[in-house]
Design a protein around this motif. Structure first.
Motif, PDB file in Angstrom:
ATOM      1  N   SER A  29       0.784   3.645  -3.153  1.00  0.00           N
ATOM      2  CA  SER A  29       0.048   5.049  -3.003  1.00  0.00           C
ATOM      3  C   SER A  29       1.068   6.116  -3.415  1.00  0.00           C
ATOM      4  O   SER A  29       0.938   7.120  -3.802  1.00  0.00           O
ATOM      5  CB  SER A  29      -0.326   5.166  -1.614  1.00  0.00           C
ATOM      6  OG  SER A  29      -1.543   4.185  -1.559  1.00  0.00           O
ATOM      7  N   GLU A  62      -6.424  -3.902   0.049  1.00  0.00           N
ATOM      8  CA  GLU A  62      -6.778  -4.318   1.739  1.00  0.00           C
ATOM      9  C   GLU A  62      -7.849  -5.090   1.625  1.00  0.00           C
ATOM     10  O   GLU A  62      -7.927  -6.054   2.392  1.00  0.00           O
ATOM     11  CB  GLU A  62      -7.039  -2.869   2.499  1.00  0.00           C
ATOM     12  CG  GLU A  62      -6.015  -2.018   2.664  1.00  0.00           C
ATOM     13  CD  GLU A  62      -6.428  -0.829   3.640  1.00  0.00           C
ATOM     14  OE1 GLU A  62      -7.546  -0.440   3.442  1.00  0.00           O
ATOM     15  OE2 GLU A  62      -5.578  -0.218   4.244  1.00  0.00           O
ATOM     16  N   LEU A 109       0.972  -1.289  -0.102  1.00  0.00           N
ATOM     17  CA  LEU A 109       0.040  -0.020   0.072  1.00  0.00           C
ATOM     18  C   LEU A 109       0.782   1.248  -0.054  1.00  0.00           C
ATOM     19  O   LEU A 109       0.495   2.149  -0.754  1.00  0.00           O
ATOM     20  CB  LEU A 109      -0.935   0.082   1.438  1.00  0.00           C
ATOM     21  CG  LEU A 109      -1.833  -1.167   1.447  1.00  0.00           C
ATOM     22  CD1 LEU A 109      -2.693  -1.207   2.405  1.00  0.00           C
ATOM     23  CD2 LEU A 109      -2.769  -1.126   0.098  1.00  0.00           C
ATOM     24  N   LYS A 122      -5.478   1.474  -2.798  1.00  0.00           N
ATOM     25  CA  LYS A 122      -5.148   1.057  -1.366  1.00  0.00           C
ATOM     26  C   LYS A 122      -6.300   0.125  -0.842  1.00  0.00           C
ATOM     27  O   LYS A 122      -6.159  -0.907  -0.253  1.00  0.00           O
ATOM     28  CB  LYS A 122      -4.783   2.348  -0.622  1.00  0.00           C
ATOM     29  CG  LYS A 122      -4.463   2.204   0.750  1.00  0.00           C
ATOM     30  CD  LYS A 122      -4.330   3.338   1.579  1.00  0.00           C
ATOM     31  CE  LYS A 122      -4.080   2.868   3.103  1.00  0.00           C
ATOM     32  NZ  LYS A 122      -3.936   4.217   3.981  1.00  0.00           N
TER      33      LYS A 122
END
Length: 262
Positions: free
Chosen positions: A16, A44, A12, A40
């Motif tokens: 990102s 997840e 992530l 992101k």
């Protein structure tokens, strides 16, 4: 030596940061900040059993969806990005949608609007949705197209595990877990979902109704608007893939340097 798994390739933080640091090309029409947030959240959620437990999927189906295959998992992430980015575009264009309530408990009307805008696509110049709403008869011919796109007709959570790949492409599965539960509580009924949508639509202010018909209704302008949202969502996926490739190449170079002791 670093263990380069799929998760480490696209962590992530790395993804990102990379998305935010790479300048947006003038022709991309991709909001990089939104894409970073969407990527992101998708990373997840779609690989997490907890996410599917929220939708109350059968344990065997959850285990199947959790299969550890990097190509399969990457497809799931890109389907998620496509749908979530599309939904973000709808909410950006119609920010008032977020506060218009639900058509069914746990099923926001905004998600239905996003679903229809996506599934109507840009090629259908005649949706007859306004005639359907005015008629208020979900069994009418004018309602057939909307009815066939508004729900699956069967509970999503009863999909046989060997056909579960289609769930990865579902708008509701990717965007709104509570919508999946609500969808299945009416057994995926197209008629009941459409009836609830019509009742919700009628509660909107007239200017809001006109705005939604400009997206979901008949004619070239509505069709072109739907297609533009779809195109921008596809470009967001392409941009994600390009950034992902760059991140992988950077990590591969790092590994080569570590193997040489540099």
């Amino acid at each position: 030596m670093i263990n380069f798994t799929v998760k480490s390739l696209i962590t992530l933080l790395v993804t990102s940061s990379a998305l935010l640091l790479i300048p947006m090309r003038s022709d991309a029409q991709v909001n990089m900040s939104t894409l970073a947030q969407v990527a992101k959240s998708c990373q997840e959620d779609v690989l997490s059993s907890n996410y599917y437990e929220r939708m109350e999927f059968d344990a065997n189906l959850i285990n199947y969806l959790g299969v550890n295959d990097k190509n399969y998992n990457q497809k799931r992430i890109t389907y998620c990005i496509n749908n979530r980015y599309h939904y973000s575009l709808v909410l950006t264009k119609y920010p008032w949608l977020a506060s218009t309530g639900e058509i069914l408990p746990g099923y926001p009307g905004s998600v239905v609007v996003g679903t229809l805008a996506k599934y109507f696509g840009g090629v259908y110049h005649t949706t007859s949705i306004l005639e359907c709403i005015a008629n208020e008869d979900v069994s009418s011919e004018q309602c057939s197209f909307t009815k066939n796109n508004i729900a699956d007709g069967t509970p999503l959570r009863k999909v046989p595990y060997f056909n579960a790949f289609g769930l990865n492409q579902s708008y509701a599965v990717n965007v709104c877990p509570s919508c999946v539960v609500a969808h299945d509580q009416v057994s995926g009924s197209k008629e009941e979902t459409l009836t609830a949508f019509i009742k919700w639509f009628i509660t909107l202010d007239k200017p809001q109704r006109r705005e939604l018909i400009s997206l979901l209704g008949d004619g070239d302008e509505a069709s072109e608007l739907r297609q533009a949202l779809i195109n921008q969502s596809s470009e967001a996926v392409n941009e994600y893939s390009r950034v992902r490739a760059r991140v992988q190449e950077q990590e591969q170079e790092q590994r080569r340097q570590e193997l040489l002791g540099n």
